[in-house]
Design a protein around this motif. Structure first.
Motif, PDB file in Angstrom:
ATOM      1  N   VAL A   3       0.837  -1.200   0.000  1.00  0.00           N
ATOM      2  CA  VAL A   3       0.000   0.000   0.000  1.00  0.00           C
ATOM      3  C   VAL A   3       0.873   1.252   0.000  1.00  0.00           C
ATOM      4  CG1 VAL A   3      -1.677   1.323   1.323  1.00  0.00           C
ATOM      5  CG2 VAL A   3      -1.915  -1.155   1.139  1.00  0.00           C
ATOM      6  N   ALA A   4       1.961   1.226   0.781  1.00  0.00           N
ATOM      7  CA  ALA A   4       2.854   2.378   0.834  1.00  0.00           C
ATOM      8  C   ALA A   4       3.497   2.647  -0.526  1.00  0.00           C
ATOM      9  CB  ALA A   4       3.933   2.147   1.889  1.00  0.00           C
ATOM     10  N   VAL A   5       3.891   1.550  -1.205  1.00  0.00           N
ATOM     11  CA  VAL A   5       4.496   1.700  -2.527  1.00  0.00           C
ATOM     12  C   VAL A   5       3.501   2.301  -3.501  1.00  0.00           C
ATOM     13  CG1 VAL A   5       5.418   0.440  -4.494  1.00  0.00           C
ATOM     14  CG2 VAL A   5       6.202  -0.123  -2.194  1.00  0.00           C
ATOM     15  N   LYS A   6       2.263   1.800  -3.498  1.00  0.00           N
ATOM     16  CA  LYS A   6       1.256   2.339  -4.410  1.00  0.00           C
ATOM     17  C   LYS A   6       0.982   3.806  -4.111  1.00  0.00           C
ATOM     18  CE  LYS A   6      -0.847   0.461  -7.106  1.00  0.00           C
ATOM     19  NZ  LYS A   6      -0.614   0.319  -8.559  1.00  0.00           N
ATOM     20  N   GLY A   7       0.911   4.125  -2.808  1.00  0.00           N
ATOM     21  CA  GLY A   7       0.692   5.515  -2.438  1.00  0.00           C
ATOM     22  C   GLY A   7       1.833   6.399  -2.906  1.00  0.00           C
ATOM     23  N   ASN A  14       1.436  12.568  -9.262  1.00  0.00           N
ATOM     24  CA  ASN A  14       0.851  13.887  -9.013  1.00  0.00           C
ATOM     25  C   ASN A  14       1.925  14.971  -9.050  1.00  0.00           C
ATOM     26  OD1 ASN A  14      -1.699  12.800  -8.729  1.00  0.00           O
ATOM     27  ND2 ASN A  14      -1.573  12.644  -6.490  1.00  0.00           N
ATOM     28  N   ALA A  15       3.113  14.650  -8.525  1.00  0.00           N
ATOM     29  CA  ALA A  15       4.218  15.616  -8.564  1.00  0.00           C
ATOM     30  C   ALA A  15       4.624  15.921  -9.994  1.00  0.00           C
ATOM     31  CB  ALA A  15       5.406  15.073  -7.771  1.00  0.00           C
ATOM     32  N   HIS A  16       4.634  14.894 -10.842  1.00  0.00           N
ATOM     33  CA  HIS A  16       4.964  15.106 -12.250  1.00  0.00           C
ATOM     34  C   HIS A  16       3.923  15.993 -12.935  1.00  0.00           C
ATOM     35  CE1 HIS A  16       7.639  11.243 -12.532  1.00  0.00           C
ATOM     36  NE2 HIS A  16       8.217  12.237 -11.892  1.00  0.00           N
ATOM     37  N   ALA A  17       2.650  15.728 -12.626  1.00  0.00           N
ATOM     38  CA  ALA A  17       1.588  16.537 -13.225  1.00  0.00           C
ATOM     39  C   ALA A  17       1.681  17.984 -12.764  1.00  0.00           C
ATOM     40  CB  ALA A  17       0.224  15.951 -12.858  1.00  0.00           C
ATOM     41  N   TRP A  18       1.982  18.172 -11.495  1.00  0.00           N
ATOM     42  CA  TRP A  18       2.118  19.529 -10.967  1.00  0.00           C
ATOM     43  C   TRP A  18       3.310  20.227 -11.603  1.00  0.00           C
ATOM     44  CZ3 TRP A  18       1.610  20.609  -4.974  1.00  0.00           C
ATOM     45  CH2 TRP A  18       1.362  21.965  -4.791  1.00  0.00           C
ATOM     46  N   LEU A  19       4.411  19.477 -11.793  1.00  0.00           N
ATOM     47  CA  LEU A  19       5.587  20.038 -12.455  1.00  0.00           C
ATOM     48  C   LEU A  19       5.245  20.511 -13.860  1.00  0.00           C
ATOM     49  CD1 LEU A  19       8.643  20.575 -12.661  1.00  0.00           C
ATOM     50  CD2 LEU A  19       8.908  18.185 -13.377  1.00  0.00           C
ATOM     51  N   ALA A  20       4.489  19.709 -14.603  1.00  0.00           N
ATOM     52  CA  ALA A  20       4.103  20.092 -15.964  1.00  0.00           C
ATOM     53  C   ALA A  20       3.249  21.351 -15.954  1.00  0.00           C
ATOM     54  CB  ALA A  20       3.349  18.941 -16.629  1.00  0.00           C
ATOM     55  N   GLU A  21       2.374  21.461 -14.959  1.00  0.00           N
ATOM     56  CA  GLU A  21       1.525  22.648 -14.856  1.00  0.00           C
ATOM     57  C   GLU A  21       2.354  23.882 -14.529  1.00  0.00           C
ATOM     58  OE1 GLU A  21      -1.987  24.295 -11.913  1.00  0.00           O
ATOM     59  OE2 GLU A  21      -1.917  22.141 -12.350  1.00  0.00           O
TER      60      GLU A  21
END
Length: 367
Positions: A3-7, A14-21
């Motif tokens: 679960v920790a790995v998936k999280g 999400n960090a990658h998406a935020w970086l792109a934004e």
């Protein structure tokens, strides 16, 4: 654990998406194109190509865009891409004496044969913000200027005629390739120059400045600084002769330093040398200063302990990518390591407290 790995994966996505934004910025502002970066941020593109060891203005501009202007990250991207490219062969040494110079200045000879060409330079600007650029109007066309016609001789060649400068001998063996073989010291001059050419400009600049402040006992003059286009030729075995495959822009600097002589060499001038892709004159001047400082052993000079004279220190620390990796890795998870350190400090504190209590008890008993 699963679960920790998936999280963690979800958080990274999400960090990658935020970086792109964040990279795109305000969508009401037109997006910056690769072509705009290539044409209008030429000096940044040159630095990425030089320290990335890959001459490709379009890829360098793309890397700058992808990295949001972080040039070290852009250099990292270019180096990583470079490792995927096949190698077809090695070119002949470029003939910089045949450079089509757009800039060529000498601080040692006012009336340099071939003339001085100021070219596009910040040297004579007032370093005042130009608010006209904020208006984003059209720039008035510059006067017509052509590169220097024909081969332009190197300034140091005129010192050679009088035997006043140390003779440089061609490197007979195939130079080692720093991109394919790990760096080892002591290194010959060819390998040192490769490392300096790929080195971080700010680091090399600081070392070069240190030599001017007396940390290597060298006072240099810029014999010549030139920027221009040179041809790249490749020997084709099937044809039996070399073929020009490209034309690239480079910056070259030669410095001259006074040398009082040694047991085997008479008093004369010695050289420092720098060469890099694109327009990179601050880099190549700094390179030349550090190159000269690193030659103390071959010239029979004393080692005075200056940082710029320490080959191992200079070559192993000038690479921005290696430095970034070691510095920035400490922000990544080190939970297990820290817990071990934490437990060690707690145990040491317990032992120190117990020792103090025992010492106090013995003191009280003695009284």
């Amino acid at each position: 654990m699963y679960v920790a790995v998936k999280g963690g994966e979800r958080a990274i996505e999400n960090a990658h998406a935020w970086l792109a934004e964040e990279r795109r910025g305000d969508v009401t502002v037109p997006e910056l194109s690769v072509a705009q970066i290539r044409e209008q941020m030429h000096l940044a593109v040159s630095r990425v190509m030089a320290e990335g060891s890959l001459y490709d203005p379009d890829l360098a501009a793309l890397a700058i865009k992808q990295s949001r202007g972080d040039l070290i990250e852009a250099i990292f991207l270019i180096r990583a891409y470079r490792t995927t490219l096949p190698r077809f062969g090695a070119s002949r040494p470029v003939e910089t004496a045949g450079m089509a110079c757009i800039r060529r200045v000498s601080a040692t000879f006012k009336d340099a044969p071939g003339g001085q060409v100021l070219g596009p330079t910040f040297d004579y600007t007032h370093r005042l913000l130009d608010f006209a650029l904020a208006a984003e109007g059209e720039v008035p066309p510059a006067p017509e200027a052509a590169p220097a016609a024909g081969p332009v001789p190197h300034i140091t060649g005129f010192l050679n005629r009088e035997g006043l400068i140390q003779q440089e001998h061609p490197f007979e063996a195939t130079p080692p390739d720093l991109t394919r073989e790990p760096l080892e010291t002591p290194a010959d001059r060819a390998l040192r120059l490769q490392a300096l050419a790929r080195g971080d400009e700010g680091f090399i600049l600081g070392l070069g400045y240190s030599t001017q402040r007396g940390y290597a006992k060298n006072h240099a003059f810029v014999a010549e600084l030139r920027i221009g286009a040179v041809e790249v030729a490749l020997d084709i075995p099937e044809l039996g002769f070399a073929v020009t495959i490209a034309e690239i822009e480079v910056t070259e600097c030669e410095t001259v330093n006074q040398f009082k002589g040694s047991k085997v060499e008479p008093p004369q001038f010695t050289r420092g040398y720098g060469l890099a892709f694109g327009m990179a004159e601050r880099k190549v001047i700094s390179m030349a200063l550090v190159d000269r400082a690193l030659r103390w052993r071959e010239l029979g000079e004393d080692f005075v302990g200056a940082p710029a004279q320490d080959e191992e220190f200079v070559l192993y620390h000038c690479d921005s990518i290696q430095a970034t990796g070691f510095v920035e890795h400490i922000k990544l998870p080190h939970y297990v390591d820290f817990q071990a350190e934490l437990e060690l400090v707690r145990r040491m504190r317990r032992e120190a407290t117990a020792a103090q209590a025992e010492a106090q008890a013995m003191k009280e008993a003695a009284e």
